[in-house]
Write an enzyme that holds these catalytic residues in place. Structure first.
Site, short mmCIF file in Angstrom:
data_model
loop_
_atom_site.label_atom_id
_atom_site.label_comp_id
_atom_site.label_asym_id
_atom_site.label_seq_id
_atom_site.Cartn_x
_atom_site.Cartn_y
_atom_site.Cartn_z
N ASP A 1 5.50 1.76 -23.69
CA ASP A 1 5.11 1.80 -22.17
C ASP A 1 5.06 3.45 -22.13
OD1 ASP A 1 3.80 1.59 -19.94
OD2 ASP A 1 5.60 0.92 -18.86
N SER B 1 7.68 -7.58 -26.00
CA SER B 1 8.98 -8.11 -25.44
C SER B 1 10.08 -8.08 -26.51
CB SER B 1 9.00 -9.62 -24.90
OG SER B 1 8.27 -9.55 -23.68
#
Length: 170
Positions: free
Chosen positions: A35, A123
């Site tokens: 991110d 994840s």
């Protein structure tokens, strides 16, 4: 049409594709890992688009398992597809939420008309999902999801991630 699945060890922000998938947090306002790298390399246009999304449809953030697209800013891509992966839990099976990240990202890619999409191992970083299981879910979901995307490229940051995905690809 058959989707080609390829594996690359490297930096997802350096991929030349139609869409880069961001393992985002629900705030959509940047963070660490993939991110942070996407926001840094892509520039302020991505954050500006994310802020517009927060101000309109996602005031409480993007729900886990969902996906939404923004500009790709300075990345060598047209779009960034942000998806929020679940945190791994030993008490609760959240694999459906992780699979949903891949299905929803491909749905958004199809809506955009993207033909090449680069995914990280959603994840499997700070959210703690075991890499082997993350690879199983990612590859199984992408193979089972009808899509017009021609190439799904898994861009894996290190050798261990690459090897986990390679072991599941065959």
């Amino acid at each position: 049409m058959t989707t080609t699945v390829t594996l690359v060890q490297g930096d997802i922000t350096a991929q030349s594709v139609d869409a880069v998938v961001n393992a985002a947090n629900s705030s959509l306002l940047g963070g660490g890992g993939v991110d942070g790298a996407i926001h840094r390399r892509g520039g302020p246009e991505i954050l500006a688009d994310c802020r517009r999304l927060r101000a309109s449809h996602y005031g409480r953030g993007l729900p886990t398992g969902r996906a939404v697209a923004t500009t790709a800013g300075r990345l060598d891509a047209r779009w960034v597809i942000h998806t929020v992966g679940p945190r791994h839990s030993t008490d609760e099976d959240r694999s459906d939420l992780l699979a949903s990240c891949y299905r929803e990202s491909l749905r958004v890619a199809d809506e955009l008309g993207a033909r090449t999409v680069a995914f990280p191992a959603v994840s499997a970083g700070i959210y703690g999902w075991p890499m082997d299981d993350a690879a199983r879910i990612a590859l199984g979901t992408v193979r089972a999801t009808p899509t017009a995307v021609e190439e799904v490229r898994f861009v894996l940051f290190d050798t261990a991630a690459y090897e986990a995905f390679a072991a599941r690809l065959d």
